[in-house]
Scaffold this active site. Structure first.
Site, PDB file in Angstrom:
ATOM      1  N   HIS A  50       1.159  13.840   8.846  1.00 45.81           N
ATOM      2  CA  HIS A  50       0.347  12.655   8.551  1.00 45.81           C
ATOM      3  C   HIS A  50       1.180  11.412   8.854  1.00 45.81           C
ATOM      4  O   HIS A  50       2.414  11.430   8.749  1.00 45.81           O
ATOM      5  CB  HIS A  50      -0.067  12.654   7.088  1.00 45.81           C
ATOM      6  CG  HIS A  50      -1.084  13.691   6.748  1.00 45.81           C
ATOM      7  ND1 HIS A  50      -1.827  13.642   5.601  1.00 45.81           N
ATOM      8  CD2 HIS A  50      -1.482  14.813   7.404  1.00 45.81           C
ATOM      9  CE1 HIS A  50      -2.639  14.678   5.548  1.00 45.81           C
ATOM     10  NE2 HIS A  50      -2.449  15.403   6.638  1.00 45.81           N
ATOM     11  N   GLU A  52       1.757   8.756   7.213  1.00 40.28           N
ATOM     12  CA  GLU A  52       2.630   8.321   6.123  1.00 40.28           C
ATOM     13  C   GLU A  52       3.936   9.102   6.110  1.00 40.28           C
ATOM     14  O   GLU A  52       5.020   8.510   6.015  1.00 40.28           O
ATOM     15  CB  GLU A  52       1.945   8.515   4.755  1.00 40.28           C
ATOM     16  CG  GLU A  52       0.663   7.751   4.580  1.00 40.28           C
ATOM     17  CD  GLU A  52      -0.579   8.564   4.885  1.00 40.28           C
ATOM     18  OE1 GLU A  52      -1.572   8.434   4.143  1.00 40.28           O
ATOM     19  OE2 GLU A  52      -0.572   9.340   5.866  1.00 40.28           O
ATOM     20  N   CYS A  80      -3.692  10.861   1.019  1.00 39.69           N
ATOM     21  CA  CYS A  80      -4.126  12.115   0.415  1.00 39.69           C
ATOM     22  C   CYS A  80      -3.140  12.487  -0.698  1.00 39.69           C
ATOM     23  O   CYS A  80      -2.077  11.872  -0.823  1.00 39.69           O
ATOM     24  CB  CYS A  80      -4.193  13.211   1.479  1.00 39.69           C
ATOM     25  SG  CYS A  80      -2.567  13.771   2.053  1.00 39.69           S
ATOM     26  N   CYS A  83       0.483  13.098   0.607  1.00 37.62           N
ATOM     27  CA  CYS A  83       1.190  11.877   0.976  1.00 37.62           C
ATOM     28  C   CYS A  83       1.492  11.018  -0.246  1.00 37.62           C
ATOM     29  O   CYS A  83       2.557  10.397  -0.321  1.00 37.62           O
ATOM     30  CB  CYS A  83       0.388  11.097   2.007  1.00 37.62           C
ATOM     31  SG  CYS A  83       0.332  11.928   3.614  1.00 37.62           S
TER      32      CYS A  83
END
Length: 147
Positions: A50, A52, A80, A83
């Site tokens: 992801h 992040e 999410c 993260c």
């Protein structure tokens, strides 16, 4: 260019690669950009790639420190739960995000990671920054996937 401008640029680049359009930027205490990234889940065959996590890992490498307590993370979508937990572990000072994610978010929705008693670090959270623009990117991406 503001950090959110750069995050949106990263999100657009992710969409162009066929990734969910999410971009993230880590900003140091002096306002300098330490790292930026867009999603690379499909490209790397890694469900944890992801934006992040990629930006946080890169910023930690630049700083030579696994924690970033004087840094901010700017991301185009509410993180999410995975993260959000990583944000806590990296000890990010402030999280700024664009679009809210009622289905998959882990900050203001879903797991609400920072509100859990097991959370060791809670960053300041600012949501809804350029929400309409970030949300439009996501809606357009998924509309093309569905058609």
């Amino acid at each position: 260019m503001t950090p959110m401008d750069l995050a949106l640029t990263e999100a657009r680049a992710a969409a162009a690669r066929g990734e969910v359009p999410v971009g993230a930027v880590v900003v140091g205490p002096d306002g300098a950009i330490l790292a930026s990234a867009g999603n690379r889940v499909e490209e790397t065959h890694d469900a944890s790639a992801h934006a992040e996590l990629l930006a946080l890992r890169a910023a930690a490498a630049v700083r030579g420190d696994p924690r970033l307590p004087d840094c901010d993370l700017v991301v185009t979508l509410e993180p999410c739960p995975m993260c959000a937990q990583a944000i806590s572990f990296f000890r990010i000072r402030r999280l700024v995000f664009g679009a809210y994610d009622p289905k998959g978010g882990g900050v203001d929705h879903g797991a609400r990671v920072f509100a859990a008693s097991s959370c060791h670090h809670r960053p300041e959270v600012v949501g809804g920054v350029r929400e309409a623009e970030a949300g439009a990117l996501l809606r357009a991406f998924f509309a093309t996937k569905r058609s």
